[in-house]
Motif scaffolding. Structure first.
Motif, PDB file in Angstrom:
ATOM      1  N   SER A 152       0.831  -1.208   0.000  1.00  0.00           N
ATOM      2  CA  SER A 152       0.000   0.000   0.000  1.00  0.00           C
ATOM      3  C   SER A 152       0.865   1.257   0.000  1.00  0.00           C
ATOM      4  N   ALA A 153       2.131   1.127   0.415  1.00  0.00           N
ATOM      5  CA  ALA A 153       3.012   2.295   0.489  1.00  0.00           C
ATOM      6  C   ALA A 153       3.732   2.574  -0.820  1.00  0.00           C
ATOM      7  N   ALA A 154       4.073   1.524  -1.568  1.00  0.00           N
ATOM      8  CA  ALA A 154       4.886   1.736  -2.772  1.00  0.00           C
ATOM      9  C   ALA A 154       4.848   0.501  -3.659  1.00  0.00           C
ATOM     10  N   ASN A 162      12.750   1.404   0.040  1.00  0.00           N
ATOM     11  CA  ASN A 162      11.376   1.770  -0.293  1.00  0.00           C
ATOM     12  C   ASN A 162      10.360   0.729   0.155  1.00  0.00           C
ATOM     13  N   ASN A 163      10.846  -0.425   0.640  1.00  0.00           N
ATOM     14  CA  ASN A 163       9.951  -1.431   1.212  1.00  0.00           C
ATOM     15  C   ASN A 163       9.674  -1.078   2.675  1.00  0.00           C
ATOM     16  N   THR A 164       8.402  -0.952   3.040  1.00  0.00           N
ATOM     17  CA  THR A 164       8.012  -0.511   4.380  1.00  0.00           C
ATOM     18  C   THR A 164       7.784  -1.702   5.301  1.00  0.00           C
ATOM     19  N   ASN A 165       8.536  -1.768   6.385  1.00  0.00           N
ATOM     20  CA  ASN A 165       8.452  -2.898   7.319  1.00  0.00           C
ATOM     21  C   ASN A 165       7.046  -3.078   7.873  1.00  0.00           C
ATOM     22  N   GLY A 166       6.653  -4.349   8.012  1.00  0.00           N
ATOM     23  CA  GLY A 166       5.392  -4.689   8.652  1.00  0.00           C
ATOM     24  C   GLY A 166       4.204  -4.693   7.723  1.00  0.00           C
TER      25      GLY A 166
END
Length: 361
Positions: free
Chosen positions: A310-312, A339-343
């Motif tokens: 959902s972030a990127a 650019n990968n968002t944890n969780g």
């Protein structure tokens, strides 16, 4: 003759009649499936599924193995083509070239090898070659290291010919009931002096210097030319029945026990699997289309994948590690990307990459 013996005899007769049912032990004998691509200049499995090119110590030979549309008719749309593009000028003692089909051991239990009930079996095929003469066919039984070497003759160059070879049952050598190699069928294209001799008759202990090939067979790789094969069938009994045509879908599913290839097929962004981002890496479990023969090797294209959350949506990522592959699934991990968002939950997709799952014999 007892009633049981009469019924057994009837079964043998029916096996050699065109009555339907599964007869052909060979997978992809009509050369329909080519998951790796239609052409390769390498040895091993490179084009048509389940067909393997094998060479030893050759220093000049260049060739192409490919899926061809040249056929004898008879309901066949494809063939396997081996084309010599640069010949081997001098064949040394330790050099050879052949085309192989490897049969899984547990698919051969109905032959009853190693017992007094061992059955005859018949290999039939369509072949076309630019070089006339004698060719060897080695049936190599891996478990007990035994062999049965036969031959066929190409009578007319560049002409389709149908060949039939029947071999006796082996009452001595046992084929283990497992997922390993049972019989390796070798179509010998060339054999140097260390591999050519006078093979023993029928089944016997394998001696490489005598039983690999007949000493008077052709040297196909001493010329530029083509060798085609299709309609490959191996069945119980001493008569060759008409080729058992199967649908493309059925052959593909059978081939996928040994090899599976995944790409986006030009659609862009094809889905692979769901997962989670941990320490800026995607982790997710990928389940194969079909259970593999054995725990496979898993390879993928560097930089060919996209992680979408959902972030990127982050492209040009690589699967840098495969965790605990089984016969059913494997866990993928991509490289770290800021650019990968944890969780976050995420989806692994194709960009331009390919995933290959290999459990060939």
């Amino acid at each position: 003759m007892t009633k049981a013996a009469e019924l057994a005899k009837m079964g043998e007769v029916l096996t050699n009649s065109q009555i339907g049912g599964r007869r052909n032990i060979i997978i992809n004998g009509a050369m329909q499936v080519a998951q790796r691509g239609t052409s390769s200049t390498s040895t091993g499995y490179g084009s048509v599924d389940r067909i393997r090119v094998n060479t030893n110590n050759l220093d000049q030979l260049a060739f192409t193995q490919s899926q061809s549309t040249t056929t004898p008719g008879q309901g066949f749309s494809n063939s396997f083509k081996f084309e010599v593009t640069t010949k081997e000028d001098a064949l040394s003692g330790g050099e050879f070239a052949n085309i192989q089909y490897r049969i899984e051991a547990q698919d051969l239990q109905s032959l009853a090898y190693g017992t007094s009930d061992a059955k005859k079996a018949t290999l039939s095929f369509w072949v076309r070659s630019s070089l006339t003469g004698k060719y060897s066919v080695l049936f190599y039984q891996a478990d007990d290291v035994r062999s049965n070497t036969q031959s066929f003759t190409i009578s007319s160059a560049d002409t389709w010919e149908h060949k039939t070879i029947t071999i006796d049952g082996d009452t001595t050598g046992v084929i283990d009931n497992n997922n390993g190699l049972g019989i390796n069928i070798n179509f010998q294209l060339a054999a140097g002096g260390d591999y050519a001799g006078t093979p023993h008759a029928g089944w016997g202990a394998y001696a490489e210097t005598d039983d690999f090939a007949f000493s008077d067979q052709v040297n196909f790789i001493a010329q530029t030319g083509t060798f085609y094969l299709t309609g490959l069938q191996f069945e119980i009994g001493e008569q060759a029945t008409p080729f058992e045509h199967r649908s493309f879908g059925e052959e593909l599913r059978l081939c996928q026990r040994y090899f599976q290839s995944y790409t986006d097929n030009g659609s862009g962004g094809g889905y692979i699997t769901n997962g989670t981002i941990i320490v800026q890496r995607f982790y997710g479990t990928f389940r194969y289309q079909k259970q593999m023969r054995a725990i496979p090797s898993v390879t993928s294209t560097s930089g060919g994948f996209n992680v979408q959350s959902s972030a990127a949506s982050v492209g040009s990522q690589s699967i840098d590690e495969t965790h605990n592959p089984t016969i059913d699934s494997v866990r993928f991990r991509t490289g770290s990307n800021v650019n990968n968002t944890n969780g976050q939950g995420a989806i692994l997709r194709f960009d331009t990459g390919t995933i290959e799952i290999d459990a060939e014999l």
